[in-house]
Design an enzyme around this catalytic site. Structure first.
Site, mmCIF file in Angstrom:
data_model
loop_
_atom_site.group_PDB
_atom_site.id
_atom_site.type_symbol
_atom_site.label_atom_id
_atom_site.label_comp_id
_atom_site.label_asym_id
_atom_site.label_seq_id
_atom_site.Cartn_x
_atom_site.Cartn_y
_atom_site.Cartn_z
ATOM 1 N N HIS A 1 47.879 45.866 21.711
ATOM 2 C CA HIS A 1 47.764 47.100 22.466
ATOM 3 C C HIS A 1 47.025 48.175 21.672
ATOM 4 O O HIS A 1 46.081 48.792 22.162
ATOM 5 C CB HIS A 1 49.153 47.605 22.855
ATOM 6 N N HIS B 1 42.958 51.782 20.188
ATOM 7 C CA HIS B 1 42.920 52.968 19.348
ATOM 8 C C HIS B 1 42.365 52.689 17.948
ATOM 9 O O HIS B 1 42.654 53.457 17.018
ATOM 10 C CB HIS B 1 44.326 53.561 19.210
ATOM 11 N N LYS C 1 37.797 54.180 29.884
ATOM 12 C CA LYS C 1 38.914 54.864 29.224
ATOM 13 C C LYS C 1 38.593 56.353 29.268
ATOM 14 O O LYS C 1 37.716 56.828 28.543
ATOM 15 C CB LYS C 1 39.043 54.381 27.780
#
Length: 272
Positions: free
Chosen positions: A187, A203, A248
């Protein structure tokens, strides 16, 4: 690094400190706890000898501010004609142990949620070798020592490694209608897609660079308030980008930090 940097960085990064997760029994809103977390975070930052230097190890071009995009929308105006990254010293991916072992993990996951992960023996070995390398760094040694002092981790290195594995690599259901299809590492560091409409997580700057280089990702511009505009030396950015055709609207990432710093200083975020 001054304590004010810590506050600024927390305001701009969407993740949660791993240390605060282990300190969940404390009231993190108390000034003394905030100062303690600031101090240990700054210490980990100083110990991150594998952090990349902007302008030397890489160059970023933040370009223009990105516009508003609603979650799930595929329509986005590109405010950045150039890639975010250039002049990247790729030799470091081979010559720094944690980096070389980190990059081997990036192709181990199914991109879409709802597709059960199948972990091979080779992939389990890659994870173990990566955690072994991380545990040998001064960043993780200091994080471990601190967590032991707070009674949140065992002093036994084998048990601490198991704890890290549980946090980052233990598979869980993101889509409950299928098998185990996600983990914290996927993730946060790799990124996921949901229902063919949105990007979850993602990230990590290394994954961003590699996906951009391979033509799978297109940087659209930065997101920032007027009083906090980014530049080429920033180590934290809020970014807008498309990945495999999905958008995103805004995602935050450290820039140039080592995998051990992010493993030691961050916990998997529970949202987007």
């Amino acid at each position: 690094m001054a304590a004010s940097f810590f506050s600024r960085l927390l305001n701009r990064f969407c993740g949660v400190l791993l240390l605060t997760v282990f300190l969940c029994g404390l009231n993190a809103s108390r000034p003394v706890i905030n100062q303690e977390l600031s101090n240990i975070f700054n210490e980990l930052w100083r110990l991150d000898v594998n952090r990349w230097t902007p302008g030397i190890d890489y160059t970023i071009s933040v370009q223009a501010r990105a516009g508003y995009v609603s979650q799930g929308s595929h329509v986005v105006r590109d405010h950045a004609s150039l890639p975010l990254f250039s002049n990247v010293t790729e030799d470091k991916f081979l010559n720094v142990t944690t980096l070389s072992r980190f990059t081997k993990l990036l192709d181990n996951y199914e991109r879409s949620t709802g597709v059960a992960e199948v972990v091979t023996a080779e992939e389990r070995t890659e994870v173990n070798l990566f955690l072994d390398a991380v545990l040998e760094t001064e960043v993780m040694k200091r994080a471990h020592k601190y967590l032991v002092s707070k009674g949140k981790s065992s002093s036994n290195l084998r048990l601490f490694k198991s704890q890290l594995h549980l946090i980052w690599f233990h598979l869980y259901h993101r889509d409950r209608n299928t098998g185990l299809d996600s983990c914290g590492f996927e993730h946060v560091f790799v990124g996921e897609t949901k229902s063919g409409t949105e990007i979850l997580g993602f990230h990590n700057w290394i994954q961003f660079y590699l996906q951009e280089k391979n033509g799978n990702l297109d940087y659209k511009g930065y997101k920032a308030k007027n009083h906090d505009l980014p530049d080429q030396d920033d180590h934290v950015l809020n970014l807008q980008f498309s990945w495999h055709g999905l958008v995103k609207p805004v995602g935050s990432a450290f820039i140039g930090t080592s995998p051990e710093f992010e493993i030691g200083g961050l916990h998997k975020s529970s949202s987007s």
